[in-house]
Enzyme design. Structure first.
Site, PDB file in Angstrom:
ATOM      1  N   TYR A  34      13.867  45.975 -31.491  1.00 44.10           N
ATOM      2  CA  TYR A  34      14.035  45.826 -30.049  1.00 44.10           C
ATOM      3  C   TYR A  34      14.128  44.358 -29.625  1.00 44.10           C
ATOM      4  CZ  TYR A  34      13.436  48.898 -25.971  1.00 44.10           C
ATOM      5  OH  TYR A  34      13.641  49.690 -24.890  1.00 44.10           O
ATOM      6  N   HIS A  49       9.470  54.323 -16.032  1.00 40.99           N
ATOM      7  CA  HIS A  49      10.004  53.091 -16.638  1.00 40.99           C
ATOM      8  C   HIS A  49      10.509  52.193 -15.519  1.00 40.99           C
ATOM      9  CE1 HIS A  49      12.311  50.457 -19.317  1.00 40.99           C
ATOM     10  NE2 HIS A  49      11.723  51.059 -20.343  1.00 40.99           N
ATOM     11  N   GLY A  50      10.534  50.901 -15.749  1.00 44.76           N
ATOM     12  CA  GLY A  50      11.156  49.965 -14.803  1.00 44.76           C
ATOM     13  C   GLY A  50      12.660  50.223 -14.763  1.00 44.76           C
ATOM     14  N   ASP A  51      13.294  49.916 -13.632  1.00 46.16           N
ATOM     15  CA  ASP A  51      14.728  50.241 -13.528  1.00 46.16           C
ATOM     16  C   ASP A  51      15.622  49.219 -14.239  1.00 46.16           C
ATOM     17  OD1 ASP A  51      14.481  48.104 -11.860  1.00 46.16           O
ATOM     18  OD2 ASP A  51      15.183  49.133 -10.043  1.00 46.16           O
ATOM     19  N   THR A 108       9.537  44.518 -11.707  1.00 44.15           N
ATOM     20  CA  THR A 108       8.893  43.369 -11.065  1.00 44.15           C
ATOM     21  C   THR A 108       9.344  42.099 -11.783  1.00 44.15           C
ATOM     22  OG1 THR A 108       6.974  44.810 -10.855  1.00 44.15           O
ATOM     23  CG2 THR A 108       6.629  42.471 -10.372  1.00 44.15           C
ATOM     24  N   TYR A 111      12.066  57.765 -28.105  1.00 46.64           N
ATOM     25  CA  TYR A 111      10.994  58.594 -27.515  1.00 46.64           C
ATOM     26  C   TYR A 111      10.887  59.996 -28.122  1.00 46.64           C
ATOM     27  CZ  TYR A 111      10.504  55.384 -23.428  1.00 46.64           C
ATOM     28  OH  TYR A 111      10.307  54.304 -22.613  1.00 46.64           O
ATOM     29  N   ASP A 165      31.139  19.824 -48.243  1.00 44.53           N
ATOM     30  CA  ASP A 165      29.823  20.397 -48.590  1.00 44.53           C
ATOM     31  C   ASP A 165      29.374  19.867 -49.957  1.00 44.53           C
ATOM     32  OD1 ASP A 165      27.608  22.070 -48.793  1.00 44.53           O
ATOM     33  OD2 ASP A 165      28.785  23.847 -49.322  1.00 44.53           O
TER      34      ASP A 165
HETATM   35  C1  SPV Z   1      26.162  27.852 -47.777  1.00 41.60           C
HETATM   36  O1  SPV Z   1      26.259  28.628 -46.815  1.00 41.60           O
HETATM   37  O2  SPV Z   1      26.282  26.644 -47.667  1.00 41.60           O
HETATM   38  C2  SPV Z   1      25.875  28.390 -49.108  1.00 41.60           C
HETATM   39  C3  SPV Z   1      26.238  29.770 -49.401  1.00 41.60           C
HETATM   40  O3  SPV Z   1      25.382  27.661 -49.925  1.00 41.60           O
HETATM   41  S1  SPV Z   1      27.805  29.678 -50.153  1.00 41.60           S
HETATM   42  O4  SPV Z   1      28.702  28.973 -49.251  1.00 41.60           O
HETATM   43  O5  SPV Z   1      28.243  31.044 -50.387  1.00 41.60           O
HETATM   44  O6  SPV Z   1      27.660  28.956 -51.408  1.00 41.60           O
HETATM   45 MG    MG Z   2      25.299  25.664 -49.388  1.00 45.29          MG
END
Ligand code: SPV
Ligand code: MG
Length: 431
Positions: free
Chosen positions: A43, A89-91, A122, A75, A204
């Site tokens: 939830y 319940h609240g609306d 409220t 429920y 990266d």
């Molecule tokens: C990233 O999200 O940087 C990861 C996962 O290392 S992957 O890109 O799949 O290597």
């Molecule tokens: Mg990574």
């Protein structure tokens, strides 16, 4: 005497709840349901107290005759057991993701001659203050940090979505949908090295340093409460890793995942197309041990990521490493694969679970994306990370929007495809 039933998911009672009870009393005996913890999580109401404490809290409200645990957000269990003459319940549930629950409950209660009573919700300064205090409590490092371990115990599978900014953090925090007749949400955020680097226009390759990564994490921490798992790349030098563990732990991050590679790290999705070197088992164990030694809490997790399948070193190598890294103290094992078919992931998980029943398993189903969370869970997976989808979703739309504006020398043609800013800023809390 007639029975009037209401369900609460709160850990703090405010005027709104008291108003519901006051109204309920007019209809008969007042029974309050405490929504069970697993259902509360679905939830998007992560508990700050136990179910026993919730029950005691609701019992202490004047006018409440009985408190029960409600196991199903729809429920059905309480309706079957108690058959209340009235549900109150609240609306506020008439709109938004909860509205389908309202429809179901209304039909159910009316099917046996009962009645749904809705009172104006409220929403005043006191209620706003209590809501704010609750979410600020959840955002505190000591609450947030341990939440990942709690979720691993409470959820069949913990679902983590990539976030690389405050805004994407807010999407992870607030997105709630109806799914299979119940509400559901993401459990936390993955701060991916790939997306964090890409968002900065950088490759990266561990070029975006820890100080910059911490800025992204801080932006997310500022506006969310859910747990964060950091993609820690190789963890760097062990001598540096220990300091980073302390920094992350102190800031409330729940886990860091480090991969068993050395030298110039490239993204795993390149596999063997680029030169990548796996670390020795012994060196990587030393890094894990060093990180575990400097931790100050039992909450923070260091998860070892195994690149054997990515680097085509075979299943046995992956399993040997998993056992060795768990023995060195790793709090979880991430196994990665870039195959479209999840077969090798299933095989790893099944074999690892024969050796080790408890160490959490983490997977990133980017390539093997046809697999469901349920299938992964049935093979012993505990955490599923959707590692880059938000960034990949945004990028093509940004490029095509830029192209359209260039071609048309104005913005009108793209406008109908864009979300009005007022809808975006609805996500942003005002203090
Ligand atoms: C990233 O999200 O940087 C990861 C996962 O290392 S992957 O890109 O799949 O290597
Ligand atoms: Mg990574």
């Amino acid at each position: 005497m007639k029975t009037c039933y209401t369900c609460f998911t709160t850990d703090v009672i405010h005027e709104g709840h008291l108003n519901i009870i006051e109204n309920a009393k007019k209809y008969g005996r007042v029974v309050v349901g405490a929504l069970s913890i697993p259902e509360s999580i679905r939830y998007n109401k992560f508990p700050t107290v136990s179910i026993e404490e919730r029950i005691a809290l609701y019992r202490s409200i004047p006018g409440v005759d009985e408190v029960v645990v409600q196991e199903d957000m729809g429920y059905t269990d309480v309706i079957e057991k108690i058959h209340p003459d009235y549900i109150i319940h609240g609306d506020n549930w008439k709109e938004g993701p909860e509205s389908f629950i309202r429809e179901k409950v209304k039909a159910l209660v009316e099917s046996y001659g009962g009645e749904l009573i809705e009172v104006p919700y409220t929403y005043n300064e006191q209620v706003r203050k209590v809501d704010r205090q609750l979410s600020e409590k959840l955002a505190m490092p000591e609450f947030r940090r341990k939440r990942l371990r709690q979720l691993i115990e409470m959820r069949p599978v913990v679902k983590i979505m990539e976030a690389h900014s405050g805004l994407t953090g807010l999407i992870c925090e607030k997105t709630v949908v109806e799914s299979d007749g119940r509400l559901d949400q993401f459990d936390g955020m993955w701060v991916s090295s790939l997306c964090d680097s890409t968002d900065r226009g950088k490759p990266d390759i561990e070029l975006v340093d820890m100080t910059s990564r911490m800025r992204t994490i801080d932006d997310i921490l500022e506006v969310t409460t859910k747990p964060i798992i950091l993609d820690g790349d190789t963890g760097g030098l062990t001598e540096h890793f220990v300091y980073n563990v302390r920094t992350l732990e102190r800031s409330g991050v729940s886990a860091v995942i480090i991969e068993d590679k050395v030298g110039l790290k490239k993204n795993s999705l390149f596999g063997t197309e680029v030169k990548q070197t796996q670390d020795s088992i012994e060196n990587f164990q030393t890094k894990i041990r060093a990180g575990k030694n400097v931790q100050l809490t039992d909450d923070f997790m260091i998860i070892a990521r195994i690149e054997s399948l990515i680097l085509e070193q075979g299943m046995n190598d992956a399993l040997t490493r998993a056992e060795a890294f768990a023995a060195a103290g790793a709090d979880g094992i991430m196994i990665h694969s870039r195959k479209k078919d999840p077969a090798e992931i299933f095989e790893f998980c099944d074999k690892f679970r024969e050796l080790d029943k408890h160490t959490p398993i983490v997977v990133v189903p980017t390539s093997f994306n046809s697999v469901t969370e349920e299938e992964l869970s049935s093979h012993g997976v505990n955490i599923v990370i959707y590692a880059n989808q938000l960034m990949r979703a945004a990028f093509p739309v940004m490029v095509s929007t830029a192209e359209e504006i260039l071609k048309n020398h104005r913005a009108m043609e793209v406008d109908s495809k864009l979300m009005p800013f007022k809808d975006i800023i609805r996500l942003i809390d005002e203090l």
